[in-house]
Motif scaffolding. Structure first.
Motif, PDB file in Angstrom:
ATOM      1  N   THR A  72      13.120  14.222   5.227  1.00 59.76           N
ATOM      2  CA  THR A  72      11.676  14.201   5.410  1.00 59.76           C
ATOM      3  C   THR A  72      11.332  14.615   6.832  1.00 59.76           C
ATOM      4  O   THR A  72      10.415  15.390   7.058  1.00 59.76           O
ATOM      5  CB  THR A  72      11.122  12.794   5.126  1.00 59.76           C
ATOM      6  OG1 THR A  72      11.461  12.460   3.789  1.00 59.76           O
ATOM      7  CG2 THR A  72       9.635  12.749   5.306  1.00 59.76           C
ATOM      8  N   GLU A  73      12.106  14.123   7.789  1.00 59.27           N
ATOM      9  CA  GLU A  73      11.857  14.462   9.183  1.00 59.27           C
ATOM     10  C   GLU A  73      11.975  15.964   9.410  1.00 59.27           C
ATOM     11  O   GLU A  73      11.174  16.569  10.096  1.00 59.27           O
ATOM     12  CB  GLU A  73      12.894  13.747  10.033  1.00 59.27           C
ATOM     13  CG  GLU A  73      12.454  13.426  11.425  1.00 59.27           C
ATOM     14  CD  GLU A  73      13.447  12.485  12.055  1.00 59.27           C
ATOM     15  OE1 GLU A  73      14.309  12.998  12.764  1.00 59.27           O
ATOM     16  OE2 GLU A  73      13.365  11.280  11.813  1.00 59.27           O
ATOM     17  N   GLN A  74      12.975  16.575   8.783  1.00 64.15           N
ATOM     18  CA  GLN A  74      13.177  18.007   8.951  1.00 64.15           C
ATOM     19  C   GLN A  74      12.000  18.786   8.384  1.00 64.15           C
ATOM     20  O   GLN A  74      11.561  19.763   8.954  1.00 64.15           O
ATOM     21  CB  GLN A  74      14.462  18.424   8.254  1.00 64.15           C
ATOM     22  CG  GLN A  74      14.821  19.880   8.525  1.00 64.15           C
ATOM     23  CD  GLN A  74      16.156  20.233   7.905  1.00 64.15           C
ATOM     24  OE1 GLN A  74      16.628  19.566   7.003  1.00 64.15           O
ATOM     25  NE2 GLN A  74      16.751  21.269   8.408  1.00 64.15           N
ATOM     26  N   LYS A  75      11.480  18.319   7.255  1.00 63.25           N
ATOM     27  CA  LYS A  75      10.356  19.012   6.634  1.00 63.25           C
ATOM     28  C   LYS A  75       9.119  18.942   7.509  1.00 63.25           C
ATOM     29  O   LYS A  75       8.253  19.772   7.428  1.00 63.25           O
ATOM     30  CB  LYS A  75      10.034  18.383   5.280  1.00 63.25           C
ATOM     31  CG  LYS A  75      10.986  18.726   4.193  1.00 63.25           C
ATOM     32  CD  LYS A  75      10.514  18.062   2.925  1.00 63.25           C
ATOM     33  CE  LYS A  75      11.553  18.138   1.842  1.00 63.25           C
ATOM     34  NZ  LYS A  75      11.182  17.296   0.703  1.00 63.25           N
ATOM     35  N   THR A  76       9.022  17.903   8.318  1.00 66.48           N
ATOM     36  CA  THR A  76       7.800  17.690   9.072  1.00 66.48           C
ATOM     37  C   THR A  76       8.011  17.832  10.579  1.00 66.48           C
ATOM     38  O   THR A  76       7.241  17.335  11.351  1.00 66.48           O
ATOM     39  CB  THR A  76       7.232  16.295   8.777  1.00 66.48           C
ATOM     40  OG1 THR A  76       8.209  15.331   9.146  1.00 66.48           O
ATOM     41  CG2 THR A  76       6.864  16.143   7.329  1.00 66.48           C
ATOM     42  N   CYS A  80       5.868  20.999  -0.546  1.00 62.22           N
ATOM     43  CA  CYS A  80       6.161  19.570  -0.751  1.00 62.22           C
ATOM     44  C   CYS A  80       5.433  18.938  -1.926  1.00 62.22           C
ATOM     45  O   CYS A  80       6.059  18.400  -2.826  1.00 62.22           O
ATOM     46  CB  CYS A  80       5.868  18.797   0.524  1.00 62.22           C
ATOM     47  SG  CYS A  80       7.075  19.153   1.819  1.00 62.22           S
ATOM     48  N   HIS A  81       4.105  18.972  -1.910  1.00 57.22           N
ATOM     49  CA  HIS A  81       3.351  18.265  -2.957  1.00 57.22           C
ATOM     50  C   HIS A  81       2.311  19.155  -3.611  1.00 57.22           C
ATOM     51  O   HIS A  81       1.390  18.656  -4.251  1.00 57.22           O
ATOM     52  CB  HIS A  81       2.679  17.006  -2.384  1.00 57.22           C
ATOM     53  CG  HIS A  81       3.571  16.181  -1.519  1.00 57.22           C
ATOM     54  ND1 HIS A  81       3.437  16.115  -0.159  1.00 57.22           N
ATOM     55  CD2 HIS A  81       4.655  15.443  -1.833  1.00 57.22           C
ATOM     56  CE1 HIS A  81       4.387  15.343   0.346  1.00 57.22           C
ATOM     57  NE2 HIS A  81       5.138  14.930  -0.644  1.00 57.22           N
ATOM     58  N   ALA A 115       0.875  15.903   4.677  1.00 55.66           N
ATOM     59  CA  ALA A 115       1.899  15.032   5.270  1.00 55.66           C
ATOM     60  C   ALA A 115       2.777  15.789   6.259  1.00 55.66           C
ATOM     61  O   ALA A 115       3.847  15.305   6.618  1.00 55.66           O
ATOM     62  CB  ALA A 115       2.740  14.399   4.172  1.00 55.66           C
ATOM     63  N   GLY A 116       2.332  16.965   6.661  1.00 53.65           N
ATOM     64  CA  GLY A 116       3.021  17.665   7.748  1.00 53.65           C
ATOM     65  C   GLY A 116       4.196  18.532   7.367  1.00 53.65           C
ATOM     66  O   GLY A 116       4.937  18.983   8.236  1.00 53.65           O
TER      67      GLY A 116
END
Ligand code: FES
Length: 127
Positions: A23-27, A92-93, A76-77
């Motif tokens: 999740t951190e990498q995605k954002t 992502c969504h 969500a970034g």
């Protein structure tokens, strides 16, 4: 332990940090280019569409009209990775954005954040 073995608990504890890293990498925070840095040739940005260039989404809604946005979804970034026709897509969504950064489909509710750009001859530059 009742019903849950010690092994199950240990495996669960190991999985959570991996999921958090993804999740951190995605954002990850956007690294905006320095002012004056050439981002792309104007000819590389299709009319009526756009292109992701590093941490910036460059669009050309009409011939000769260019816009730039920070390539982060306002939901969500997540990192925005593609422009599909006239739509900027979040992987992502499912949020989608118009070429002017407006929300075309949620769950995002806020438009994309502008990235300052200018056109210098046949180049699009930061700032
Ligand atoms: Fe883009 Fe959720 S982060 S739709």
């Amino acid at each position: 332990m009742s019903g849950i073995s010690r092994r199950t608990v240990l495996i669960g504890a190991a999985v959570v940090p991996v999921a958090a890293c993804r999740t951190e990498q995605k954002t990850r925070a956007a690294k905006l280019p320095a002012t004056g840095q050439v981002l792309a040739a104007t000819a590389d940005i299709p009319v009526g569409s756009g292109k992701v260039v590093g941490d910036v989404v460059l669009t050309q809604p009409q011939a000769g009209v260019f816009d730039g946005f920070i390539a982060r979804c306002t939901h969500a970034g997540c990192v925005l990775t593609s422009v599909d026709g006239n739509t900027i897509v979040c992987p992502c969504h499912g949020s989608k954005f118009d070429l002017d950064g407006a929300v075309a489909r949620g769950p995002a509710t806020q438009p994309l954040v502008k990235a300052p750009i200018s056109v210098n001859g046949g180049s699009i530059v930061a700032g």
